[in-house]
Scaffold this motif. Sequence first.
Motif, short mmCIF file in Angstrom:
data_model
loop_
_atom_site.label_atom_id
_atom_site.label_comp_id
_atom_site.label_asym_id
_atom_site.label_seq_id
_atom_site.Cartn_x
_atom_site.Cartn_y
_atom_site.Cartn_z
N ASP A 115 0.96 -1.33 0.02
CA ASP A 115 0.05 -0.05 -0.09
C ASP A 115 0.94 1.18 0.01
O ASP A 115 0.65 2.08 -0.93
CB ASP A 115 -0.85 -0.02 1.23
N SER A 116 1.75 1.24 1.03
CA SER A 116 2.69 2.60 1.12
C SER A 116 3.74 2.76 -0.40
O SER A 116 3.82 3.74 -0.81
CB SER A 116 3.63 2.41 2.18
N ASN A 158 1.48 4.20 -3.02
CA ASN A 158 1.41 5.56 -2.44
C ASN A 158 2.72 6.49 -2.97
O ASN A 158 2.35 7.51 -3.74
CB ASN A 158 1.29 6.04 -0.99
N LEU A 159 3.63 5.97 -2.52
CA LEU A 159 5.11 6.55 -3.09
C LEU A 159 5.00 6.74 -4.62
O LEU A 159 5.36 7.91 -5.05
CB LEU A 159 5.93 5.68 -2.61
N ALA A 182 2.62 6.77 -6.69
CA ALA A 182 1.66 7.91 -7.38
C ALA A 182 2.14 9.21 -6.96
O ALA A 182 2.17 10.18 -7.77
CB ALA A 182 0.34 7.59 -6.45
N ASN A 183 2.72 9.22 -5.61
CA ASN A 183 3.22 10.66 -5.33
C ASN A 183 4.27 11.05 -6.24
O ASN A 183 4.36 12.26 -6.44
CB ASN A 183 3.92 10.40 -3.87
#
Lengths: 596, 150, 187
Positions: free
Chosen positions: A39-40, A43-44, A46-47
Amino acid sequence: MKLAKFYKNSQVFKIALSIAIAVVCYIASVFYTQMRNLDSSVNLIANATETQLELEKVLSIISIYETNLRSYIITKDESYLENRFLRRGEIETNLKRINVLVANNPARVKDVKRLNELIDYRFTLFRETLLLAKSKSPNIEALKAKLQQSNNFTELMKNYVYKTINAEGDKVKIHNDNHQFELQDSIISAFLLVILSLLILLLSFNKMNVDINELKRANDELQFLNHSFNNAEKIAGFGHWKINLETNTYSFSDNFFRLLGMEPQSFVPSLENISKYLHPDDIDYVTQMHLESLQSYKPTSLMYRFVLPNGDLRYVMSAGSFTRNGKGQMVKTGVNYDMTEQHKRTIELEENNKELISINEELESFNNIVSHDLQEPLRKIQMFISRIESTEMDSISEKGRLYFNKIRISANRMQTLLIDLVNYSRTIKGDKVFEDTNLTELVHHIIEDLSSDIDDKKAKIDLGNLPTVKVISFQMEQLFINLISNSLKYSQEDIAPEISIFSKKIDQNEVFDNEIITDEDYYKIVVKDNGIGFKQEYAEKVFVLFQRLETGAKYSGTGLGLAICKRIVDNHNGFIKVVSEPNIGSTFSIFLPKKA
Amino acid sequence: MISHKDSMRILIADDDEDDRTFFSDAMMELKMNNKLTLFNDGKELMDYLANPDVILPHLLFLDLNMPRKSGFECLKEIRADLRFKDVSIAIYSTSSSEKDIEETFIEGANIYINKPNDFTELKKVVKEVLNINWQFHSSGLNKETFFFSI
Amino acid sequence: MKLYIKYDGIVACRVILQEQLERLDIKHKLLDLGEIEISDSVSDESFAELQTELNRYSIFIVDNEKSQLIQKIKDTIVEMIYQNDKLPTITISQYLAEKLNFSYGYLTNIFSEHTYSSIENFIIIQKIERAKKLIIEDQLTLTEVSYKLNYSSVAYLSSQFKKVTGLTPSAFKRIVDKRRNLSNLKK
C-alpha cells in the motif's frame, strides 16, 4: 492402520488443529504486513508520478510564458501579455501542490525551495526583458543580451527540473521493483493461506464426519440394545429400576410396570407409589431394608409380593446394588424378577417331596417288616428243620423224609428271596457313601466269602487286576457277589465252572446314552463264565425285576439278582451289558464312570 | 492261668423262648462246662445286674429286639457302669445290617452274632465265640479293641 | 476325660512280681518266660499270700509242668511277635521248637489238649492283636503293618483280620475312632 488410529485420536487432532491455526495466523500476519508495505509503495509511486507531472506543468507554463513574451516582442501585440499574471498564479498553485506532495521528503523540499528561487529569478528576468522591450527606444543589443540570458537561464532551469524529475523517476523505479517483489511474496502467502485453510477445513470436516458417523452408529447400537433389553425384560419377566440418590428420583422400566399389571409409565415412579402395590405384610420389611441400604450402600436381595390391581399375587425377587453414574452421582440400580411360577412350582415340589418322604418311610417300614419280622418265623422254621434233621430223621417214613426235604428247600428259597428283597430295597434307599475302593481287594474278599460254594462246584476263578474306583462299596460287593454266584449257579453240568474277572479296554464303538464312551471316562470290568448261558435275545430281559429264564428246580433263583446288579450300576451312573450264548457262557460287562 | 476247666459264667437275655432254648441246647451239646443263666428280657437282666453283690459274668448275650428294655439300652447302661468293665458283651440278633453292627460296637459291644438259621451252625458260632472270648480273657489281650463279628 | 495308654504286659508283670516277692521277703531271681527261681524255702503262709496277691493281677502260680510248657509256648509266641520291630522271617514252628527244645508236633498236641485252640490259631490271634495295636496306636497303614508282620500281601492280612474279628481293618479303625470320640463326648 496406525495412521487411521492416529487420525481417530481426537487429542492428536486437537494439537494438529491448533498448530495449523497458529501457522495460518502467522502467515496471515505476514500477509498483512506485506499488504501494508504494498500500500505505502503504491502511495509513493503515485506521489512521485504526480510530482513529476506538476514539475512538467511548471516547465510548460514557463515555456508558454516565454513564448508569449517573444511573440509580444516581435508583434508588440499587447494581447500576448494578457495572461501573464494568471500564469504566475498557476505556477504558485503548482508549487504548493508539489510542496504538499514532497512534504515528508526533506531533500525534495530543499529542491522545491531552490526551484522556487529559480522561478522567481526567471520571472525577474521576464520583467527586465519586458521593460527593455516596452521602452520607447529599445536597446536592441541589451534586449538581445537579456533574451540570451533568459534563454540560458530557462535552459538551466529546465535541466534542473528534469534532474529532479529523473530523480523522482528513479525513485519510482526502485519502488516499483520492490513493489513487484512484495506483490509476488504476497501472492505466495495468500495462496499458502488459502491452501492451508482449505486443508484444515477439509480435515475438520472429515474428522467431524467420522465422529458423527461413529456417534450415529453407537447411538443406533444403543437403541438396538435398548430395544432388545426391553424385549428381554418382557420375555424373561423382569423389570429394572433406578434410584438416583443425589436427586432422589426413581425410574422404572416399561416391563416393571407390566409386572405390576399396569401400562408402562402409567404413574410417577416413587417409593410411595410403588408401596401401594406391595403386599401389606411385606411393606414394612421391604421399605426398611430398602431405606437402610440407601444409607449403607450395601446390595439388597429381597423376596416379596406385589398385589396387582386385579387382586392377583405376584412373587418377586428384587436385587439391587449401588454404582456411580457418568456424573459421579450415587445410583441404586436393580432388577425385579417375577418368581410367581417358580414359587408355585417350588410349593408343588415341596408337596411332592413330602409325599415322597412319606412313601419312602412306608417303604422303609415295609422293608423292616420283610427283613426282620418275616425272617424271624422263617429262621425258626429253618432252625427246627435243622434240629429234626440232625436227630429225628430216622423215625420218619421215607415219604415223610421226602416231604420234609421239600419243606427245607422251600424255606431256604423263601429266605433267599427275602434277603434279595432286602438287598434290592437297600439299593434304592440307604446310605450312598462313595469312597475309593480297590476292586481287586473287594472281589478277592468276595471270592474268600464264597469259597465253600466255589469249592463245592470245583470252580476255577481267575481274578485280574481291577482298578480303584470311587464307589458305594457295600453295593459293589453285592454286585460281584450276585454275578459270581450266578456264574456258579448257572454252570454246565459236566464242566467245572471257570469264571474270570478282569478289566478291559473299551471297544471303539461302545455307546451309552447316545454317546460314544471311551477309556478316558469309563472303566470296563468283565465277569466271564463258561456256564449254560442264554440266547442273546434275552440280554435285556435278564436285568428286569422278577424275570427268570430258568424256572427248573435245579436253578433256585429269585429273579432279583441281576435286577439288583443293574440297579447298583445305575446308582453309580454306569451301565451293565451282557453277551451270552447257550452252552458257551455269559460275559457281563460293567461300565463305571471314572468321575463319580 | 485260667484253665479251661474253670467254668465260664454266661448270661443271655432274649425275649424269644425258642431262641433261649436253642441257645441253651447248643451250649449243653457243646459240653463246655459253662454256667448259663437265662433272662426273658432286658429289664429282667438289668434288675439282676443291679444287685451290688452279683457275681460278675464273663460273657453276656443280648438280643437287640426286646420289649420293656432293648438290648441296645442294656448295652449302654452296662457300659456306663464301671463294675462291668471286664464283662464281654455279645449282641445276638437277627439283624445283619452293618449299621446295627457298627453302632453296637461303638457303644461297647465286643461280639456281634447274626442269629443263624441252622442249629449246627449255631453250635459252631457259640463255640467260636466262647473260644475267642476265652482267648481275650486268658491271654491278656486288649479289651478296648476286642471285636468279633460272625 | 479318657486316657489311652500303651503298655508292655511283660514288663508290667515283671514289676508286679518283683514288688510282691520283695514285699514278702522272698529271695528270688526272675528268669525269662514266666519262670521264677526261689533260692530259699518259703513258708506255706507266705506262699498262700503270694498266690492270693498275684491272683488279683490275674497272675497264677502254675504247678503243672504241662501248663507251664503251654505258658512258655504262649510267652515265646507273644515275645516273638512283640519284641522285634519286624517279625523274623523264620517260621514260628521252627522258632518254638528251637527255643523250647521240644518237637513242634509235641508242642501242638499239648497246646490243643489244654486250651480251646491250636498254636496256629493262637499265633494268628496274637498277630492280629499286634496289627490292631499298630493300626490304632501307631497309625500305620495296612501296607506297613503287613510288612512288619511278614504278611505276603495286604489282601492276605485283611482277609485274616476279617476272619479273626469279622471286620475289615478299615471298619475296625472307624469303630475304634468313633468309640473314642463317643466316650470323650460323654466325659
